[in-house]
Design a protein around this motif. Structure first.
Motif, PDB file in Angstrom:
ATOM      1  N   GLY A   5      -0.155  -1.233  -6.634  1.00 57.81           N
ATOM      2  CA  GLY A   5      -0.115   0.056  -7.311  1.00 57.81           C
ATOM      3  C   GLY A   5       1.422   0.540  -7.801  1.00 57.81           C
ATOM      4  N   GLY A   6       2.365  -0.788  -7.617  1.00 54.02           N
ATOM      5  CA  GLY A   6       3.849   0.979  -7.818  1.00 54.02           C
ATOM      6  C   GLY A   6       4.043   0.609  -6.325  1.00 54.02           C
ATOM      7  N   PRO A   7       5.245   1.326  -6.514  1.00 55.10           N
ATOM      8  CA  PRO A   7       6.643   2.028  -5.051  1.00 55.10           C
ATOM      9  C   PRO A   7       5.848   2.901  -4.169  1.00 55.10           C
ATOM     10  N   LEU A  15       5.797  -7.357   0.571  1.00 59.01           N
ATOM     11  CA  LEU A  15       4.508  -7.373  -0.572  1.00 59.01           C
ATOM     12  C   LEU A  15       5.056  -7.117  -2.014  1.00 59.01           C
ATOM     13  N   ASP A  16       3.996  -7.657  -2.879  1.00 65.59           N
ATOM     14  CA  ASP A  16       4.404  -7.045  -4.379  1.00 65.59           C
ATOM     15  C   ASP A  16       3.575  -5.596  -4.550  1.00 65.59           C
ATOM     16  N   LEU A  27       1.445   1.467   1.993  1.00 68.62           N
ATOM     17  CA  LEU A  27       0.155   0.384   2.570  1.00 68.62           C
ATOM     18  C   LEU A  27       1.095  -0.526   4.005  1.00 68.62           C
ATOM     19  N   ALA A  28       2.096  -0.193   3.013  1.00 71.40           N
ATOM     20  CA  ALA A  28       3.026  -0.874   3.944  1.00 71.40           C
ATOM     21  C   ALA A  28       3.410  -0.131   5.431  1.00 71.40           C
ATOM     22  N   LEU A  35       9.442   8.102  -5.300  1.00 68.77           N
ATOM     23  CA  LEU A  35       7.919   7.827  -5.536  1.00 68.77           C
ATOM     24  C   LEU A  35       8.129   6.433  -3.546  1.00 68.77           C
ATOM     25  N   PHE A  36       9.546   5.641  -3.435  1.00 66.85           N
ATOM     26  CA  PHE A  36       8.579   5.011  -2.173  1.00 66.85           C
ATOM     27  C   PHE A  36       9.193   6.066  -1.168  1.00 66.85           C
TER      28      PHE A  36
END
Length: 330
Positions: free
Chosen positions: A106-108, A100-101, A114-115, A153-154
């Motif tokens: 919405g950022g990391p 994903l980009d 989502l992923a 954040l991840f």
């Protein structure tokens, strides 16, 4: 993404583990071989393929020529895709991947959520719903301060996307920073129709029990996973961490010694013989490309004959210079 209990291994028949190897071969040829579950190329120069089993990893290889990593199983393999997610399955094993980009999601943090939600929902519909091993590659992993660091954040997003799916325990995992497009998140996994057994390292605090200083959400992984075949250990990203603290800051040789001690501790915890051999492929993620010859020399001296794929990648803690993961076949 693991259901059932570890005690199920006592009644379930053994499941032959995928064979993982590094090959200097053309990707179309390997994809056409019987039983190919997944093939990975490394770096910017790898060719493109529309086969769902092919994945171009956003980490540059520090070897030349760069080999392919190949997963193969017994029996027929089927494959397909669902939106951004692609998958293949055969002989009770499942490969699933998503890329994903972050700019579109919405950022990391939100991209990781989502992923993981998409992977969770997909795997939960499959018979191969016991996730054994996950790899996470994100750009600029150490960028940001405090809770705003991209890796932290991840971790927040990963936990949100997992939901309660890993309530019985986490799979083995790796999280490494790549040096290509900082907005690209790549995640892939190996799952099985039978549960594995999680393995921890007595020299280290379990990652999900890390204190608050490592972020709002502790890392969510086991140190290793004994696969349902009961003769293969999938080893998480392993570095110079003792207890929960990084050891030997800025000392590459000492970090390598400590990392090797952690690897041996994992083998002992899993009840496996000490050492690695020619059938046990490893990856070494090296923060500074200039250090690659020293890392390779160390590994060739201490682990002679062991296949090692050298990759240019950042460890999730900025003070750590090298991380090793891989497979140990009994």
């Amino acid at each position: 993404m693991t259901h059932g209990s570890e005690s199920a291994l006592s009644v379930s028949p053994r499941r032959r583990a995928p064979q993982v190897s590094y090959r200097n071969a053309a990707s179309p040829d390997v994809l056409n071989e019987p039983g190919t579950l997944a093939v990975f190329g490394f770096g910017a120069g790898v060719p493109a393929h529309d086969d769902p089993r092919w994945m171009a990893i956003a980490l540059e290889c520090l070897d030349a020529p760069a080999p392919l990593e190949v997963w193969q199983v017994e029996g027929q393999v089927t494959h397909g895709s669902e939106g951004d997610l692609r998958w293949s399955a055969g002989d009770g094993w499942l490969f699933a991947a998503i890329e994903l980009d972050e700019r579109a999601h919405g950022g990391p943090r939100d991209t990781a959520e989502l992923a993981y939600r998409q992977l969770r929902e997909f795997v939960d519909r499959r018979p191969e719903r016991h996730v054994q091993r996950i790899w996470n590659y994100l750009g600029a992993i150490n960028q940001g301060e405090g809770d705003g660091e991209r890796y932290k954040l991840f971790c927040d997003g990963r936990a949100a996307g997992m939901g309660h799916f890993f309530n019985e325990g986490f799979p083995a995992a790796t999280a490494i920073g790549h040096h290509t497009d900082a907005h690209t998140l790549q995640i892939y996994l190996l799952a099985c129709d039978r549960p594995g057994v999680r393995v921890e390292n007595p020299r280290q605090v379990s990652a999900w029990r890390y204190p608050r200083q490592y972020g709002r959400t502790p890392p969510s992984f086991a140190r290793a996973m004994s696969l349902p075949s009961q003769d293969v250990l999938a080893i998480s990203g392993t570095a110079a961490v003792v207890g929960h603290s990084s050891a030997h800051e800025d000392d590459l040789d000492a970090q390598l010694d400590e990392t090797l001690a952690n690897l041996e501790a994992l083998l002992a915890s899993a009840g496996m013989p000490a050492g690695f051999d020619t059938r046990s492929p490893l990856k070494a993620y090296v923060r500074h490309a200039i250090d690659a010859p020293r890392v390779l020399d160390f590994l060739q001296t201490h682990l002679p004959g062991v296949p090692v794929l050298m990759l240019h990648g950042d460890v999730c803690r900025s003070e750590l210079l090298v991380e090793i993961d891989g497979w140990r076949y009994a």
